[in-house]
Design a protein around this motif. Structure first.
Motif, PDB file in Angstrom:
ATOM      1  N   TYR A 149       0.843  -1.204   0.000  1.00 11.34           N
ATOM      2  CA  TYR A 149       0.000   0.000   0.000  1.00 11.34           C
ATOM      3  C   TYR A 149       0.879   1.256   0.000  1.00 11.34           C
ATOM      4  CZ  TYR A 149      -3.465   3.409   1.648  1.00 11.34           C
ATOM      5  OH  TYR A 149      -4.273   4.511   1.780  1.00 11.34           O
ATOM      6  N   GLU A 192     -10.049   5.773  -4.972  1.00 13.08           N
ATOM      7  CA  GLU A 192     -10.536   4.417  -4.707  1.00 13.08           C
ATOM      8  C   GLU A 192      -9.605   3.662  -3.766  1.00 13.08           C
ATOM      9  OE1 GLU A 192     -11.071   2.594  -8.491  1.00 13.08           O
ATOM     10  OE2 GLU A 192     -12.991   3.590  -8.890  1.00 13.08           O
ATOM     11  N   LEU A 193      -8.298   3.917  -3.899  1.00  8.61           N
ATOM     12  CA  LEU A 193      -7.332   3.238  -3.036  1.00  8.61           C
ATOM     13  C   LEU A 193      -7.516   3.636  -1.575  1.00  8.61           C
ATOM     14  CD1 LEU A 193      -4.757   1.473  -2.635  1.00  8.61           C
ATOM     15  CD2 LEU A 193      -3.429   3.566  -2.973  1.00  8.61           C
ATOM     16  N   SER A 196     -12.054   3.321  -0.643  1.00 10.69           N
ATOM     17  CA  SER A 196     -12.914   2.175  -0.957  1.00 10.69           C
ATOM     18  C   SER A 196     -13.191   1.338   0.301  1.00 10.69           C
ATOM     19  CB  SER A 196     -12.244   1.297  -2.014  1.00 10.69           C
ATOM     20  OG  SER A 196     -12.938   0.088  -2.180  1.00 10.69           O
ATOM     21  N   GLU A 198     -13.685  -1.858   0.104  1.00 16.97           N
ATOM     22  CA  GLU A 198     -13.162  -3.200  -0.157  1.00 16.97           C
ATOM     23  C   GLU A 198     -12.017  -3.504   0.816  1.00 16.97           C
ATOM     24  OE1 GLU A 198     -14.177  -5.414  -2.256  1.00 16.97           O
ATOM     25  OE2 GLU A 198     -15.212  -4.429  -3.933  1.00 16.97           O
ATOM     26  N   LYS A 202      -8.048  -6.602  -1.779  1.00 13.53           N
ATOM     27  CA  LYS A 202      -8.845  -6.432  -2.989  1.00 13.53           C
ATOM     28  C   LYS A 202      -8.573  -5.080  -3.640  1.00 13.53           C
ATOM     29  CE  LYS A 202     -11.960  -8.007  -5.856  1.00 13.53           C
ATOM     30  NZ  LYS A 202     -11.649  -9.185  -6.696  1.00 13.53           N
ATOM     31  N   ARG A 203      -8.456  -4.037  -2.811  1.00 14.09           N
ATOM     32  CA  ARG A 203      -8.159  -2.703  -3.338  1.00 14.09           C
ATOM     33  C   ARG A 203      -6.837  -2.701  -4.102  1.00 14.09           C
ATOM     34  NH1 ARG A 203      -8.262   1.371   1.483  1.00 14.09           N
ATOM     35  NH2 ARG A 203      -8.622  -0.443   2.796  1.00 14.09           N
ATOM     36  N   LEU A 207      -6.100  -2.151  -8.081  1.00 13.63           N
ATOM     37  CA  LEU A 207      -5.274  -1.001  -8.438  1.00 13.63           C
ATOM     38  C   LEU A 207      -4.081  -1.403  -9.293  1.00 13.63           C
ATOM     39  CD1 LEU A 207      -5.454   2.069  -7.632  1.00 13.63           C
ATOM     40  CD2 LEU A 207      -3.408   1.621  -6.323  1.00 13.63           C
TER      41      LEU A 207
END
Length: 287
Positions: A149, A192-193, A196, A198, A202-203, A207
């Motif tokens: 991440y 979205e990262l 989200s 999720e 999943k993220r 991505l």
């Protein structure tokens, strides 16, 4: 406060080495531009014992900072993008003193952003982007999701800055505010990262899939600086020759991983030459 600071900047203006003086005022209650100070006096000089000299002042409830910086250091910051606040200071600061219109010319240079400077900065951002993306993907595939991440966030920042530079602008401190209007697709990926609902796994998975195309589509622009240097002479290059090139030295730390990416994408070829060792070959590179 400007009246209080006048004796300070007038003293600096009287020195032959001073090229220009700017006053930057804090625009918002909490602004990163001035490092929490209410005022910044930014003095550019052509000669000094040290590249950067700082002094802090206080008057009643106000704070001011004096930055005296050598011209060559300022130009390096602008070229490398390593001190983005300075671009904002020069572009938006109030001119208090300007020897031979030095600051006016510098403002024009930043506004017009010469294409040579753009190509070099794009090469730097693209090499950092590839490094962060590759490292992040390796962490992801090994189940280290928090480390993945961290790297993918940095890779998106480099992708955003690359887009801004390609469109002819300097990346500002508020880079996501810029890219939101220039390239909504990159902004949406970032959004979205971080927001989200999720799972993190999943993220990241989504991505990495989406980023692959965005990065590939910018390969020509991002590698143009490197490829033009490699094409400037006949024959192939060793990694040492590339890393020692004065322009490539700015991003030599990421040059190896960038070359491997370009080899995978069939932009750069490898040439092997025999050594004295059995089945051991020298590796050369050519566009």
């Amino acid at each position: 406060m400007e009246d209080i600071l006048r004796p300070i900047y007038q003293e600096r203006a009287s020195l032959k080495s001073t090229l220009g003086i700017l006053l930057i005022e804090k625009r918002e209650h909490k602004s990163p531009i001035t490092d929490t100070f209410d005022y910044v006096l930014f003095v550019i000089v052509d000669d000094a014992e040290e590249p950067v000299f700082l002094k802090h002042y206080t008057y009643q409830d106000k704070k001011a900072a004096l930055h005296v910086v050598k011209e060559e250091q300022v130009k390096e910051w602008i070229l490398l993008g390593s001190n983005r606040k300075v671009v904002d200071w020069i572009y938006n600061g109030k001119i208090l003193f300007d020897r031979n219109e030095y600051l006016e010319h510098l403002k024009t240079e930043i506004r017009e952003f010469p294409f040579y400077g753009r190509k070099l900065k794009m090469g730097m951002e693209f090499s950092k982007l590839i490094r962060r993306y590759r490292d992040g993907k390796d962490f992801f595939e090994n189940g280290h999701y928090l480390d993945a991440y961290n790297h993918i966030v940095h890779s998106l920042h480099h992708l955003a800055r690359l887009e801004i530079i390609e469109q002819g602008f300097h990346p500002e401190v508020t880079v996501w505010n810029q890219v939101k209007h220039m390239e909504p697709e990159i902004y949406k990926l970032y959004e979205e990262l971080i927001s989200s609902e999720e799972t993190l796994e999943k993220r990241l998975e989504l991505l990495f899939l989406a980023s692959e195309f965005l990065i590939y589509s910018r390969t020509n622009a991002g590698s143009q600086h490197l490829l033009e240097i490699m094409n400037a002479r006949e024959g192939s290059w060793t990694i040492a020759e590339l890393m020692e090139h004065p322009e490539l030295s700015y991003y030599s730390i990421d040059l190896g991983v960038l070359l491997e990416y370009l080899i995978e994408k069939k932009v750069v070829d490898t040439i092997i030459v025999e050594t004295k060792g059995h089945d051991v070959y020298h590796r050369f590179y050519k566009v």
